[in-house]
Design a protein around this motif. Sequence first.
Motif, PDB file in Angstrom:
ATOM      1  N   ASP A  48       0.853  -1.180   0.000  1.00 10.07           N
ATOM      2  CA  ASP A  48       0.000   0.000   0.000  1.00 10.07           C
ATOM      3  C   ASP A  48       0.893   1.236   0.000  1.00 10.07           C
ATOM      4  O   ASP A  48       1.577   1.518   0.994  1.00 10.07           O
ATOM      5  N   ALA A  83      -4.792   8.423   7.122  1.00 11.30           N
ATOM      6  CA  ALA A  83      -5.848   9.069   6.349  1.00 11.30           C
ATOM      7  C   ALA A  83      -5.300  10.262   5.574  1.00 11.30           C
ATOM      8  O   ALA A  83      -5.662  10.489   4.415  1.00 11.30           O
ATOM      9  N   GLY A  86      -3.759   9.374   2.404  1.00 10.82           N
ATOM     10  CA  GLY A  86      -4.655   8.856   1.381  1.00 10.82           C
ATOM     11  C   GLY A  86      -5.006   7.402   1.523  1.00 10.82           C
ATOM     12  O   GLY A  86      -5.603   6.811   0.613  1.00 10.82           O
ATOM     13  N   HIS A  88      -7.108   4.155   2.699  1.00 11.63           N
ATOM     14  CA  HIS A  88      -8.507   3.831   2.991  1.00 11.63           C
ATOM     15  C   HIS A  88      -8.505   2.487   3.694  1.00 11.63           C
ATOM     16  O   HIS A  88      -8.056   1.487   3.133  1.00 11.63           O
ATOM     17  N   THR A  90      -9.936  -0.071   7.363  1.00 14.45           N
ATOM     18  CA  THR A  90     -10.757  -0.306   8.551  1.00 14.45           C
ATOM     19  C   THR A  90      -9.847  -0.679   9.713  1.00 14.45           C
ATOM     20  O   THR A  90      -9.758   0.033  10.696  1.00 14.45           O
ATOM     21  N   SER A 145      -2.884  -2.727   7.407  1.00 13.84           N
ATOM     22  CA  SER A 145      -4.288  -2.329   7.384  1.00 13.84           C
ATOM     23  C   SER A 145      -5.131  -3.354   6.650  1.00 13.84           C
ATOM     24  O   SER A 145      -4.606  -4.196   5.906  1.00 13.84           O
ATOM     25  N   ALA A 147      -7.245  -2.761   3.853  1.00  9.48           N
ATOM     26  CA  ALA A 147      -7.512  -1.674   2.911  1.00  9.48           C
ATOM     27  C   ALA A 147      -8.859  -1.883   2.236  1.00  9.48           C
ATOM     28  O   ALA A 147      -9.222  -3.001   1.881  1.00  9.48           O
ATOM     29  N   ASP A 150     -11.451   2.599  -2.747  1.00 12.48           N
ATOM     30  CA  ASP A 150     -11.822   4.012  -2.772  1.00 12.48           C
ATOM     31  C   ASP A 150     -12.889   4.208  -3.845  1.00 12.48           C
ATOM     32  O   ASP A 150     -12.589   4.521  -4.993  1.00 12.48           O
ATOM     33  N   GLN A 156     -20.504   2.958  -5.120  1.00 13.10           N
ATOM     34  CA  GLN A 156     -20.999   2.193  -3.975  1.00 13.10           C
ATOM     35  C   GLN A 156     -22.458   1.779  -4.204  1.00 13.10           C
ATOM     36  O   GLN A 156     -22.844   0.633  -3.940  1.00 13.10           O
ATOM     37  N   ASP A 203     -16.355  -3.451   3.495  1.00  8.20           N
ATOM     38  CA  ASP A 203     -16.354  -3.614   2.049  1.00  8.20           C
ATOM     39  C   ASP A 203     -17.780  -3.890   1.592  1.00  8.20           C
ATOM     40  O   ASP A 203     -18.692  -4.062   2.415  1.00  8.20           O
ATOM     41  N   ASP A 229     -20.938   9.275   3.438  1.00  7.36           N
ATOM     42  CA  ASP A 229     -19.704   9.083   4.188  1.00  7.36           C
ATOM     43  C   ASP A 229     -20.039   8.617   5.595  1.00  7.36           C
ATOM     44  O   ASP A 229     -20.934   9.170   6.250  1.00  7.36           O
ATOM     45  N   PRO A 234     -13.665   4.830   8.585  1.00  5.27           N
ATOM     46  CA  PRO A 234     -13.376   4.123   7.337  1.00  5.27           C
ATOM     47  C   PRO A 234     -14.483   3.149   6.979  1.00  5.27           C
ATOM     48  O   PRO A 234     -15.297   2.768   7.817  1.00  5.27           O
TER      49      PRO A 234
END
Length: 244
Positions: A48, A83, A86, A88, A90, A145, A147, A150, A156, A203, A229, A234
């Motif tokens: 990442d 954050a 950049g 993304h 949980t 992370s 990830a 994005d 979504q 996710d 949001d 996250p």
Amino acid sequence: MLVLLLLLLASITSAVPAPPQAGAQESPLFDAINHERTSAGLPALQWDAALAATARQHAQLMAKQHTLSHQFPGELSLEDRAAQSGAHFTVLSENIAQGPTVVGLHTQWMNSPPHRANILDKEVNSVGIAVVQSGNEFFAVEDFSYAVADLSLADQEKQVIALLAARGLHQVTATPEARKTCTWDHGSVGPKPLLVLHFEAPDLKQLPPVVAQKIQPDKYHSATIGACDPAGAPGFRIAILLFP
């Protein structure tokens, strides 16, 4: 022992090759992590770049201070640093170490139960690593992370529409009213639905079981959905408004 460990690290063939962004010092650590994980029956981690930037910023600060810390006075928290870079995510965790050799850093982590647990955590899928040299010492940071993609709000919503269609609910549209409803904890905007469902998830590969159980095509024949949001957290937040 050190020679054997050097040979071991040099001979590792990882399921995920070290990415071009990883430097000469970071690549052996990336390979070593994935060797440990695949040996334990765990999936290899992806590189990442945002986490690597987060790790480098902190490693440089440790090298400057010539001491170890997960957060220095005046420095942002790990979550805020990631954050800001950049990332993304949980789940988020961090390993730090200082030593005279890069190989020795990995040995330190694997001999420390909390750090070993981070390396072998089944709940993470990505890592960013940075190594900074100061004098005869190396300062290293590994940021792990889970990830998440994005995705735009529209993307979504498309994903959730597909999930609902797979459960037999085909009359589904994304609406501004549903997006507004998504930002609320109670109530809804627009035509009154029979049921409003809210969920947050790391996710959008599948609907949460409690939500999936509520999708009954024989009871609900149409729906509107909206993404928003998740209040700075996250992951993803979705509202589903079900109509007769």
